[in-house]
Design a protein around this motif. Structure first.
Motif, short mmCIF file in Angstrom:
data_model
loop_
_atom_site.label_atom_id
_atom_site.label_comp_id
_atom_site.label_asym_id
_atom_site.label_seq_id
_atom_site.Cartn_x
_atom_site.Cartn_y
_atom_site.Cartn_z
N ALA A 64 -14.57 -61.86 20.50
CA ALA A 64 -13.29 -61.91 19.79
C ALA A 64 -12.40 -63.00 20.39
CB ALA A 64 -12.59 -60.55 19.87
N VAL A 214 -6.16 -60.86 11.62
CA VAL A 214 -7.05 -61.84 12.25
C VAL A 214 -6.27 -62.77 13.18
CG1 VAL A 214 -8.60 -63.79 11.79
CG2 VAL A 214 -8.69 -61.75 10.35
N THR A 220 -6.43 -57.80 15.98
CA THR A 220 -7.86 -58.10 16.04
C THR A 220 -8.56 -57.18 17.03
OG1 THR A 220 -7.40 -60.43 15.56
CG2 THR A 220 -9.57 -59.90 16.44
N ASP A 224 -11.47 -54.76 15.87
CA ASP A 224 -12.78 -55.18 16.36
C ASP A 224 -13.34 -54.25 17.42
OD1 ASP A 224 -12.72 -57.26 14.62
OD2 ASP A 224 -12.87 -58.85 16.12
N ALA A 231 -12.12 -57.05 11.81
CA ALA A 231 -10.80 -57.49 11.37
C ALA A 231 -10.92 -58.51 10.23
CB ALA A 231 -10.02 -58.09 12.54
N ARG A 232 -11.86 -59.42 10.36
CA ARG A 232 -12.05 -60.43 9.31
C ARG A 232 -12.58 -59.78 8.02
NH1 ARG A 232 -11.84 -65.72 10.77
NH2 ARG A 232 -11.59 -66.14 12.99
#
Length: 247
Positions: A64, A214, A220, A224, A231-232
């Motif tokens: 990340a 993001v 994030t 994540d 997150a994306r």
């Protein structure tokens, strides 16, 4: 100027082995490797290491962190954001320290304890300015009133729902689900309903919220933690939902 890997490890409170691992995974390359095989780091490498350490403090894993560094090319701007977070945290911790010191002193001296003194620094007021800047004073005040009126049990229920939806979306991302699939969009609808309890975003606002998941390492890290890249995935699914259902 440049520093050896031993110097950097000592100053950063880490180990040479950790720095070599950062090199191996492409996160932090030395500026040069000497004829003796030692790694050396220049000022640019130190600044990158500082950002890595700050992101680690926020709870992000190395994959990340790599994504954040790749997405934030303006180092000075990124560090300014970090500085803002650190100052907020410093203020919060300062209030907590003073609160605990006051409690200890009053207990020793037999003075009556005041609730506002005991609990100072344990609220979420440090985020007030950020929320107001993003969505306005009215949205912040309305959200606070409605949240406080819920009571602890209902608050826990809402937070549990948010966690269930986040986990389910992360699992869908791991399975390789299409963000436009009926299953994923049903989950996003639940997410939108959860967000709308506090503030009902329009299309643009909901898309921007997904982008923040993001762009902001705190969000994030939160998403994540369930799965790398969650997150994306959630951001992309939110965009599909917004473009299809919101105006």
């Amino acid at each position: 100027m440049e520093w050896s890997i031993q110097d950097i490890a000592r100053l950063a409170g880490t180990t040479s082995r950790t720095l070599r691992h950062y090199d191996d995974v492409g996160l932090l390359k030395p500026s040069r490797i000497g004829s003796n095989g030692y790694r050396y780091y220049d000022q640019a490498a130190l600044v990158r290491l500082q950002r890595i350490l700050l992101l680690r403090e926020l709870g992000l894993g190395l994959p990340a962190i790599a994504e954040v560094l790749e997405g934030q090319k303006d180092t000075a701007k990124a560090l300014q954001t970090h500085l803002s977070w650190l100052r907020q945290e410093q203020q919060r911790l300062g209030r907590q320290i003073q609160s605990v010191e006051t409690t200890i002193r009053k207990m020793k001296e037999g003075e009556p304890l005041m609730a506002d003194e005991i609990l100072d620094g344990f609220d979420n007021s440090q985020y007030e300015q950020e929320v107001v800047e993003r969505w306005g004073r009215e949205a912040y005040d309305k959200s606070n009133r409605e949240w406080a009126a819920l009571g602890k049990e209902r608050q826990r229920e809402l937070m549990a729902e948010q966690d269930r939806v986040a986990r389910a979306l992360a699992e869908a991302s791991v399975r390789g689900e299409d963000t436009a699939s009926d299953e994923v969009q049903a989950l996003v609808r639940r997410h939108y309903a959860w967000v709308s309890f506090f503030w009902e975003p329009n299309r643009e606002a909901y898309i921007n919220l997904g982008e923040m998941y993001v762009a902001d390492p705190r969000f994030t890290a939160h998403y994540d933690q369930h799965a790398k890249g969650a997150a994306r995935f959630i951001r992309d699914a939110m965009r599909v939902f917004a473009e299809k259902n919101l105006s």
